[in-house]
Design an enzyme around this catalytic site. Structure first.
Site, PDB file in Angstrom:
ATOM      1  N   CYS A  20       0.841  -1.203   0.000  1.00 27.14           N
ATOM      2  CA  CYS A  20       0.000   0.000   0.000  1.00 27.14           C
ATOM      3  C   CYS A  20       0.874   1.251   0.000  1.00 27.14           C
ATOM      4  O   CYS A  20       1.428   1.626   1.042  1.00 27.14           O
ATOM      5  CB  CYS A  20      -0.913  -0.035   1.225  1.00 27.14           C
ATOM      6  SG  CYS A  20      -1.923   1.424   1.424  1.00 27.14           S
ATOM      7  N   CYS A  60      -0.403   4.226   2.065  1.00 26.28           N
ATOM      8  CA  CYS A  60      -0.222   4.013   3.506  1.00 26.28           C
ATOM      9  C   CYS A  60       1.236   4.181   3.924  1.00 26.28           C
ATOM     10  O   CYS A  60       1.528   4.811   4.934  1.00 26.28           O
ATOM     11  CB  CYS A  60      -0.646   2.604   3.899  1.00 26.28           C
ATOM     12  SG  CYS A  60      -2.111   2.014   3.090  1.00 26.28           S
ATOM     13  N   ASP A  61       2.143   3.612   3.174  1.00 29.61           N
ATOM     14  CA  ASP A  61       3.523   3.484   3.651  1.00 29.61           C
ATOM     15  C   ASP A  61       4.553   4.322   2.884  1.00 29.61           C
ATOM     16  O   ASP A  61       5.709   4.390   3.299  1.00 29.61           O
ATOM     17  CB  ASP A  61       3.942   2.003   3.608  1.00 29.61           C
ATOM     18  CG  ASP A  61       3.093   1.153   4.542  1.00 29.61           C
ATOM     19  OD1 ASP A  61       2.615   1.699   5.547  1.00 29.61           O
ATOM     20  OD2 ASP A  61       2.892  -0.043   4.268  1.00 29.61           O
TER      21      ASP A  61
HETATM   22  C1  LIG Z   1       0.457  -3.563   4.803  1.00 31.25           C
HETATM   23  C2  LIG Z   1      -0.783  -2.709   4.710  1.00 31.25           C
HETATM   24  C3  LIG Z   1      -0.744  -1.423   5.211  1.00 31.25           C
HETATM   25  C4  LIG Z   1      -1.889  -0.624   5.132  1.00 31.25           C
HETATM   26  N1  LIG Z   1      -1.825   0.642   5.666  1.00 31.25           N
HETATM   27  C5  LIG Z   1      -2.936   1.431   5.626  1.00 31.25           C
HETATM   28  C6  LIG Z   1      -2.889   2.758   6.174  1.00 31.25           C
HETATM   29  O1  LIG Z   1      -1.877   3.224   6.669  1.00 31.25           O
HETATM   30  N2  LIG Z   1      -4.037   3.486   6.095  1.00 31.25           N
HETATM   31  C7  LIG Z   1      -5.202   2.998   5.535  1.00 31.25           C
HETATM   32  O2  LIG Z   1      -6.219   3.703   5.553  1.00 31.25           O
HETATM   33  N3  LIG Z   1      -5.255   1.760   5.009  1.00 31.25           N
HETATM   34  C8  LIG Z   1      -4.154   0.966   5.033  1.00 31.25           C
HETATM   35  N4  LIG Z   1      -4.193  -0.282   4.468  1.00 31.25           N
HETATM   36  C9  LIG Z   1      -5.447  -0.749   3.876  1.00 31.25           C
HETATM   37  C10 LIG Z   1      -6.455  -1.175   4.981  1.00 31.25           C
HETATM   38  O3  LIG Z   1      -5.820  -2.060   5.875  1.00 31.25           O
HETATM   39  C11 LIG Z   1      -7.679  -1.832   4.346  1.00 31.25           C
HETATM   40  O4  LIG Z   1      -8.291  -0.936   3.454  1.00 31.25           O
HETATM   41  C12 LIG Z   1      -8.704  -2.216   5.435  1.00 31.25           C
HETATM   42  O5  LIG Z   1      -8.123  -3.064   6.399  1.00 31.25           O
HETATM   43  C13 LIG Z   1      -9.912  -2.912   4.813  1.00 31.25           C
HETATM   44  O6  LIG Z   1     -10.771  -3.253   5.858  1.00 31.25           O
HETATM   45  P1  LIG Z   1     -11.868  -4.390   5.720  1.00 31.25           P
HETATM   46  O7  LIG Z   1     -12.486  -4.487   7.062  1.00 31.25           O
HETATM   47  O8  LIG Z   1     -12.719  -4.124   4.551  1.00 31.25           O
HETATM   48  O9  LIG Z   1     -11.074  -5.722   5.356  1.00 31.25           O
HETATM   49  P2  LIG Z   1      -9.791  -6.441   5.968  1.00 31.25           P
HETATM   50  O10 LIG Z   1      -8.968  -5.523   6.763  1.00 31.25           O
HETATM   51  O11 LIG Z   1      -9.197  -7.148   4.802  1.00 31.25           O
HETATM   52  O12 LIG Z   1     -10.418  -7.494   6.971  1.00 31.25           O
HETATM   53  C14 LIG Z   1     -11.108  -8.616   6.502  1.00 31.25           C
HETATM   54  C15 LIG Z   1     -11.492  -9.465   7.683  1.00 31.25           C
HETATM   55  O13 LIG Z   1     -12.318 -10.514   7.216  1.00 31.25           O
HETATM   56  C16 LIG Z   1     -11.881 -11.734   7.804  1.00 31.25           C
HETATM   57  N5  LIG Z   1     -12.347 -12.826   6.956  1.00 31.25           N
HETATM   58  C17 LIG Z   1     -12.093 -13.080   5.650  1.00 31.25           C
HETATM   59  N6  LIG Z   1     -12.748 -14.183   5.249  1.00 31.25           N
HETATM   60  C18 LIG Z   1     -13.439 -14.632   6.336  1.00 31.25           C
HETATM   61  C19 LIG Z   1     -14.308 -15.732   6.585  1.00 31.25           C
HETATM   62  N7  LIG Z   1     -14.638 -16.623   5.624  1.00 31.25           N
HETATM   63  N8  LIG Z   1     -14.823 -15.899   7.827  1.00 31.25           N
HETATM   64  C20 LIG Z   1     -14.553 -15.023   8.823  1.00 31.25           C
HETATM   65  N9  LIG Z   1     -13.747 -13.945   8.640  1.00 31.25           N
HETATM   66  C21 LIG Z   1     -13.201 -13.766   7.416  1.00 31.25           C
HETATM   67  C22 LIG Z   1     -10.374 -11.571   7.913  1.00 31.25           C
HETATM   68  O14 LIG Z   1      -9.816 -12.510   8.824  1.00 31.25           O
HETATM   69  C23 LIG Z   1     -10.324 -10.133   8.409  1.00 31.25           C
HETATM   70  O15 LIG Z   1     -10.559 -10.099   9.794  1.00 31.25           O
HETATM   71  C24 LIG Z   1      -3.076  -1.115   4.536  1.00 31.25           C
HETATM   72  C25 LIG Z   1      -3.107  -2.405   4.014  1.00 31.25           C
HETATM   73  C26 LIG Z   1      -1.983  -3.206   4.105  1.00 31.25           C
HETATM   74  C27 LIG Z   1      -2.025  -4.620   3.558  1.00 31.25           C
END
Ligand SMILES: Cc1cc2nc3c(=O)[nH]c(=O)nc-3n(C[C@H](O)[C@H](O)[C@H](O)COP(=O)(O)OP(=O)(O)OC[C@H]3O[C@@H](n4cnc5c(N)ncnc54)[C@H](O)[C@@H]3O)c2cc1C
Length: 311
Positions: A131, A134-135
């Site tokens: 990302c 982000c970084d």
């Molecule tokens: C290395 C990195 C750094 C980042 N830094 C930033 C930053 O600084 N600022 C920023 O705004 N964004 C950042 N992002 C992006 C941000 O993390 C994502 O946009 C955000 O986490 C998305 O949230 P979400 O809840 O949609 O999904 P996710 O965070 O992907 O969470 C998905 C969840 O669903 C669960 N899950 C999946 N399938 C199943 C299933 N079948 N049963 C039960 N649970 C399940 C997973 O275990 C997880 O808990 C970063 C991403 C990465 C990879």
């Protein structure tokens, strides 16, 4: 019978949990294998409002976990293996255990496609990132590599030139896949160099990344490139497999929804990266988590014949 089951324990799922818990729906949240979601992979979350000094991804997760539980959300670190959305109540399976719910919020996120090479996992958050928004800030005046040749690789590579002294874009073919306009823009940028016909075989370092080993696929020649950071943009995989054939999706597997986060099945709502191919941020995930939660609350109220404010 549950009022609402939330599948996913990232920022979107936790926000939906906080809202539905505060509405006394006693949500049941399945977080899967990554409680906290993708954000737990980063050391510094600096662009989420309210944390002027930044906050680590893990600490952010601990705070939202505490907040959701305080209002009565039940959090289970279990992976949902199947769903049946063909009729009410919806069925959610965790292995052999089956749960029933009136409303469902899908917040399963997406996972960055990995290179699956040595060093990638070990240095994620320590020089390996997925990302740039982000970084990128942490690589001021540093030399970084971007792996990939599509639109997101070039887009993010161009963004990184704001911070980095040099950006080496490494692509396995001799032609980029990105749109011509992006290619032209990247070629005009003096900070960007292209290393084509090349695959990265290993990411090197001790505490943090300090280089990578790459191989020219035409000549077979291997060489090490000293580097401070590696950004991998070879695509994302939406975690939508368990909804195949049950919810409408884009060709890439993202779950379709309207602006109120209603999916193709009434009573099933979606939030966060699993629906969002473009922005993929904590703040946008929290935003859609809020909408999905309010819509789920309305749905449950309607089923029970209760009035809902604004309805
Ligand atoms: C290395 C990195 C750094 C980042 N830094 C930033 C930053 O600084 N600022 C920023 O705004 N964004 C950042 N992002 C992006 C941000 O993390 C994502 O946009 C955000 O986490 C998305 O949230 P979400 O809840 O949609 O999904 P996710 O965070 O992907 O969470 C998905 C969840 O669903 C669960 N899950 C999946 N399938 C199943 C299933 N079948 N049963 C039960 N649970 C399940 C997973 O275990 C997880 O808990 C970063 C991403 C990465 C990879």
């Amino acid at each position: 019978m549950e009022n609402v089951i939330i599948i996913g324990g990232g920022p979107a799922g936790y926000t939906a949990a906080i809202y539905t818990a505060r509405s006394l729906l006693k949500p049941l949240v399945f977080t899967g294998e990554t409680p906290g979601g993708q954000i737990t992979l980063t050391n510094d979350l600096e662009n989420y409002p309210g944390f002027p000094e930044g906050i680590s991804g893990i600490e952010f997760f601990q705070k939202v976990d505490q907040q959701a539980k305080k209002f009565g959300a039940r959090i289970e670190n279990k992976f949902v293996t199947a769903v049946d959305l063909s009729s009410q109540p919806f069925k959610v399976s965790v292995g052999k255990n089956e749960y029933e719910s009136r409303a469902l919020i899908v917040a399963t996120g997406s996972s960055p496609r990995k290179l699956e090479i040595p060093g990638e996992k070990e240095f994620t958050g320590k020089g390996v990132s997925f990302c740039a928004t982000c970084d990128g800030f942490f690589f001021r005046e540093k030399h970084v590599a971007v792996i990939g040749g599509g639109n997101s690789a070039l887009d993010e590579g161009l963004y990184l030139t704001r911070f980095a002294s040099k950006v080496s874009i490494i692509h396995r073919r001799n032609q980029l896949r990105a749109d011509q306009i992006l290619q032209d823009r990247a070629r005009r940028n003096g900070k960007i160099e292209f290393i084509l016909d090349t695959v990265v075989e290993e990411i090197l370092g001790s505490d943090t990344v300090d280089g990578l080993r790459m191989k020219n696929v035409q000549t077979g020649k291997t060489e090490n490139l000293p580097i401070d950071g590696v950004f991998v943009f070879i695509g994302y995989i939406p975690n939508s497999q368990i909804f195949d054939g049950q919810l409408e999706m884009t060709d890439a597997g993202y779950i379709k929804a309207n602006s109120r986060m209603h999916t193709s099945v009434e009573g099933v709502f979606v939030a966060g990266d699993i629906h969002d191919e473009l922005y993929r941020q904590v703040s946008t995930s929290c935003g859609s988590g809020t909408i999905a939660a309010i819509e789920a609350e309305k749905f449950v109220a309607e089923m029970e014949g209760r009035a809902y404010p604004g309805k």
